[in-house]
Design a protein around this motif. Structure first.
Motif, PDB file in Angstrom:
ATOM      1  N   GLY A 135       0.795  -1.216   0.000  1.00 20.83           N
ATOM      2  CA  GLY A 135       0.000   0.000   0.000  1.00 20.83           C
ATOM      3  C   GLY A 135       0.825   1.263   0.000  1.00 20.83           C
ATOM      4  N   SER A 136       2.027   1.194   0.531  1.00 18.28           N
ATOM      5  CA  SER A 136       2.869   2.393   0.627  1.00 18.28           C
ATOM      6  C   SER A 136       3.934   2.475  -0.451  1.00 18.28           C
ATOM      7  CB  SER A 136       3.540   2.453   2.003  1.00 18.28           C
ATOM      8  OG  SER A 136       4.321   1.300   2.232  1.00 18.28           O
ATOM      9  N   LEU A 137       4.384   1.343  -0.950  1.00 21.28           N
ATOM     10  CA  LEU A 137       5.492   1.338  -1.917  1.00 21.28           C
ATOM     11  C   LEU A 137       5.233   0.485  -3.149  1.00 21.28           C
ATOM     12  CD1 LEU A 137       8.510   0.929   0.562  1.00 21.28           C
ATOM     13  CD2 LEU A 137       7.645   3.058  -0.434  1.00 21.28           C
ATOM     14  N   GLY A 138       4.074  -0.170  -3.213  1.00 22.94           N
ATOM     15  CA  GLY A 138       3.849  -1.152  -4.271  1.00 22.94           C
ATOM     16  C   GLY A 138       3.372  -0.591  -5.589  1.00 22.94           C
ATOM     17  N   PHE A 139       2.916   0.646  -5.630  1.00 22.53           N
ATOM     18  CA  PHE A 139       2.440   1.238  -6.879  1.00 22.53           C
ATOM     19  C   PHE A 139       2.654   2.741  -6.808  1.00 22.53           C
ATOM     20  CE2 PHE A 139      -0.918   1.044  -3.813  1.00 22.53           C
ATOM     21  CZ  PHE A 139      -1.703   2.172  -3.999  1.00 22.53           C
ATOM     22  N   GLY A 140       2.585   3.386  -7.954  1.00 19.59           N
ATOM     23  CA  GLY A 140       2.970   4.789  -8.047  1.00 19.59           C
ATOM     24  C   GLY A 140       2.185   5.712  -7.153  1.00 19.59           C
ATOM     25  N   GLU A 141       0.874   5.549  -7.111  1.00 21.02           N
ATOM     26  CA  GLU A 141       0.056   6.439  -6.292  1.00 21.02           C
ATOM     27  C   GLU A 141       0.334   6.249  -4.808  1.00 21.02           C
ATOM     28  OE1 GLU A 141      -4.672   7.618  -5.809  1.00 21.02           O
ATOM     29  OE2 GLU A 141      -3.925   6.637  -7.627  1.00 21.02           O
ATOM     30  N   GLY A 142       0.566   4.995  -4.402  1.00 24.53           N
ATOM     31  CA  GLY A 142       0.915   4.744  -3.009  1.00 24.53           C
ATOM     32  C   GLY A 142       2.229   5.396  -2.633  1.00 24.53           C
ATOM     33  N   ILE A 143       3.220   5.312  -3.526  1.00 26.08           N
ATOM     34  CA  ILE A 143       4.502   5.967  -3.270  1.00 26.08           C
ATOM     35  C   ILE A 143       4.305   7.477  -3.165  1.00 26.08           C
ATOM     36  CG2 ILE A 143       6.780   6.454  -4.237  1.00 26.08           C
ATOM     37  CD1 ILE A 143       6.689   3.686  -5.546  1.00 26.08           C
ATOM     38  N   GLY A 144       3.444   8.024  -4.026  1.00 24.36           N
ATOM     39  CA  GLY A 144       3.190   9.464  -4.004  1.00 24.36           C
ATOM     40  C   GLY A 144       2.608   9.924  -2.682  1.00 24.36           C
ATOM     41  N   PHE A 145       1.620   9.190  -2.167  1.00 26.77           N
ATOM     42  CA  PHE A 145       1.031   9.569  -0.881  1.00 26.77           C
ATOM     43  C   PHE A 145       2.045   9.397   0.252  1.00 26.77           C
ATOM     44  CE2 PHE A 145      -3.147   9.309  -2.943  1.00 26.77           C
ATOM     45  CZ  PHE A 145      -3.768  10.398  -2.357  1.00 26.77           C
ATOM     46  N   VAL A 176      10.044   9.089   5.966  1.00 27.02           N
ATOM     47  CA  VAL A 176       9.536   8.153   4.955  1.00 27.02           C
ATOM     48  C   VAL A 176       8.878   6.952   5.637  1.00 27.02           C
ATOM     49  CG1 VAL A 176      10.211   6.573   3.096  1.00 27.02           C
ATOM     50  CG2 VAL A 176      11.178   8.881   3.188  1.00 27.02           C
ATOM     51  N   LEU A 177       9.483   6.466   6.721  1.00 31.87           N
ATOM     52  CA  LEU A 177       8.894   5.345   7.455  1.00 31.87           C
ATOM     53  C   LEU A 177       7.499   5.702   7.969  1.00 31.87           C
ATOM     54  CD1 LEU A 177       8.932   2.613   8.948  1.00 31.87           C
ATOM     55  CD2 LEU A 177      10.060   3.804  10.849  1.00 31.87           C
ATOM     56  N   PHE A 178       7.355   6.867   8.586  1.00 30.26           N
ATOM     57  CA  PHE A 178       6.044   7.254   9.089  1.00 30.26           C
ATOM     58  C   PHE A 178       5.072   7.556   7.946  1.00 30.26           C
ATOM     59  CE2 PHE A 178       8.099   7.524  13.154  1.00 30.26           C
ATOM     60  CZ  PHE A 178       7.080   7.280  14.053  1.00 30.26           C
ATOM     61  N   GLY A 179       5.602   8.035   6.824  1.00 27.39           N
ATOM     62  CA  GLY A 179       4.752   8.187   5.647  1.00 27.39           C
ATOM     63  C   GLY A 179       4.233   6.845   5.167  1.00 27.39           C
ATOM     64  N   MET A 180       5.077   5.823   5.237  1.00 29.43           N
ATOM     65  CA  MET A 180       4.644   4.470   4.886  1.00 29.43           C
ATOM     66  C   MET A 180       3.566   3.974   5.839  1.00 29.43           C
ATOM     67  SD  MET A 180       8.369   2.784   4.027  1.00 29.43           S
ATOM     68  CE  MET A 180       7.706   1.120   4.021  1.00 29.43           C
ATOM     69  N   LEU A 181       3.730   4.251   7.124  1.00 27.80           N
ATOM     70  CA  LEU A 181       2.724   3.824   8.092  1.00 27.80           C
ATOM     71  C   LEU A 181       1.387   4.521   7.845  1.00 27.80           C
ATOM     72  CD1 LEU A 181       4.796   3.716  11.409  1.00 27.80           C
ATOM     73  CD2 LEU A 181       3.930   1.781  10.101  1.00 27.80           C
ATOM     74  N   TYR A 182       1.432   5.802   7.503  1.00 30.49           N
ATOM     75  CA  TYR A 182       0.188   6.531   7.226  1.00 30.49           C
ATOM     76  C   TYR A 182      -0.502   5.974   5.986  1.00 30.49           C
ATOM     77  CZ  TYR A 182      -0.048  10.388  10.582  1.00 30.49           C
ATOM     78  OH  TYR A 182      -0.228  11.134  11.720  1.00 30.49           O
ATOM     79  N   GLN A 183       0.237   5.895   4.877  1.00 30.16           N
ATOM     80  CA  GLN A 183      -0.372   5.453   3.628  1.00 30.16           C
ATOM     81  C   GLN A 183      -0.669   3.960   3.647  1.00 30.16           C
ATOM     82  OE1 GLN A 183      -1.819   6.516   1.146  1.00 30.16           O
ATOM     83  NE2 GLN A 183      -1.813   4.738  -0.230  1.00 30.16           N
ATOM     84  N   GLY A 184       0.320   3.140   4.073  1.00 29.28           N
ATOM     85  CA  GLY A 184       0.096   1.698   4.142  1.00 29.28           C
ATOM     86  C   GLY A 184      -0.988   1.337   5.131  1.00 29.28           C
ATOM     87  N   GLY A 185      -1.097   2.121   6.207  1.00 30.39           N
ATOM     88  CA  GLY A 185      -2.144   1.873   7.188  1.00 30.39           C
ATOM     89  C   GLY A 185      -3.528   2.096   6.609  1.00 30.39           C
ATOM     90  N   ALA A 186      -3.663   3.103   5.746  1.00 28.14           N
ATOM     91  CA  ALA A 186      -4.955   3.340   5.108  1.00 28.14           C
ATOM     92  C   ALA A 186      -5.341   2.168   4.211  1.00 28.14           C
ATOM     93  CB  ALA A 186      -4.901   4.638   4.302  1.00 28.14           C
TER      94      ALA A 186
END
Length: 373
Positions: A48-58, A307-317
């Motif tokens: 969710g956070s790094l697997g596709f372009g939009e996820g990376i963007g968020f 970046v880690l906390f950004g991953m938690l925010y986006q991946g968590g969603a």
């Protein structure tokens, strides 16, 4: 390296890694307790956070906010201060961003508006941090208490201004009018056509955040002012003996910290929302404390932690959408565990590591001290 100390690479890299690993192991136990598979949860979070372009963007969009607030906390840390007023300073910074955009958005293009936006956001955040700094420097009022109070004052002031002063006429929503094109920052998709972040609002503020991180590194480790800030933070008595004015450095460090927090509003207001609205800060100022702790107060570490906390925010969603049992509250638990291990339990592994490295050095030291025959 003297006895009782760790190599720099272990202090800046190994300890945060161990803290993070411990936080995720405990989080995995929590996931097991509610009956879900931790491995599957990690897969979804990463995808969710790094697997596709939009996820990376968020992920990068959220990380931009955390870089600014993490740098703000770190600058104050180096001066021996605990600035937890990033929320309020970002709020007031948002007023500066909105003021510049509302005045210029119909007159000039965005690249003319941007310098004024940066100046207004930084000046507003610095001004809001000045009062607690002055009270700490000249009246002994602890900066933790005063910055907490100023967070509430800023939030109340924002409500009053949006409802009674600068809110859009005829609107029931407490927000300003939407900015015209001169108040919109370009998206990274537009600047770099080869990137594909989908509808994610990651914008030019990310570049500004990275430049700010480089600027903080230059300030703290390559200037006389930075040396004075670090000296005061390490030993206030030694700083006075060296001719450094604690009051002056406290005020300067807090104003720089407030300016960085205020610049966070550029990403949200000019880069994404394109209007000033209530609660745009959304707790980013408090997360910046954890980012600064995990990043060990160094700009490189802060960028990585952001970046880690950004991953938690986006991946968590994404996780909450894919696995309904993992609610948003569960993601907050994981973030809280990361904060706990990065902050409150930051020295949990240090004594053991010091013993290991001391034991590893002892044979070599003994051998070098033995006289040759």
């Amino acid at each position: 390296m003297s006895a009782g100390q760790l190599p720099r690479w272990a202090d800046l890299g190994l300890i945060p890694l161990l803290n993070l690993t411990a936080a995720f192991l405990v989080s995995g136990l929590v996931v097991l307790i509610i009956g879900e598979n931790p491995v599957e949860v990690v897969k979804i979070l990463l995808w969710g956070s790094l697997g596709f372009g939009e996820g990376i963007g968020f992920t990068l969009f959220y990380a931009t906010n955390f870089i600014f607030t993490g740098l703000a906390v770190a600058v104050a840390f180096h001066a021996g201060l605990f600035n937890i007023g990033g929320e309020g300073q970002a709020y007031v910074g948002g007023l500066g961003v909105a003021a510049a955009c509302l005045m210029l958005d119909t007159l000039v293009p965005w690249w003319v508006t941007l310098p004024f936006v940066i100046l207004c956001a930084a000046a507003a955040g610095a001004a809001w941090a000045f009062i607690p700094a002055w009270l700490q420097a000249h009246r002994g009022s602890h900066v933790v208490i005063t910055t907490i109070m100023f967070n509430f004052i800023a939030a109340s002031m924002m409500v009053y201004l949006l409802v009674n002063v600068i809110g859009e006429a005829g609107s029931m929503q407490p927000e300003t009018r939407t900015f015209e094109a001169g108040g919109h920052l370009p998206m990274l998709n537009d600047i770099f056509p080869f990137l594909d972040f989908g509808t994610a609002p990651v914008n030019l503020s990310l570049i500004l955040a990275l430049l700010s991180a480089f600027g903080v590194w230059l300030l703290i480790w390559r200037t006389r002012l930075g040396y004075a800030i670090r000296t005061l933070g390490a030993n206030a008595t030694a700083a006075v003996y060296a001719g450094i004015s604690p009051a002056r450095i406290i005020i300067i460090a807090m104003m720089i910290s407030g300016a960085l927090a205020g610049m966070m509003a550029i990403n949200e207001i000019m880069g994404s929302q394109h209007r000033l609205l209530i609660e745009f800060v959304s707790g980013y100022g408090f997360v910046g404390i954890a980012v600064a702790l995990m990043g060990r107060g160094h700009p490189v570490g802060i960028v990585l932690a952001a970046v880690l906390f950004g991953m938690l925010y986006q991946g968590g969603a994404e996780l909450a959408f894919e696995i309904p049992a993992i609610t948003r509250d569960m993601i907050l638990v994981i973030q809280g565990l990361v904060i706990l291990f990065a902050g409150a339990l930051e020295y949990m592994f240090r004594p053991t590591l010091v013993r290991i490295f001391t034991f590893a050095r002892t044979p070599a030291s003994a051998a070098s001290a033995t006289p040759a025959k």
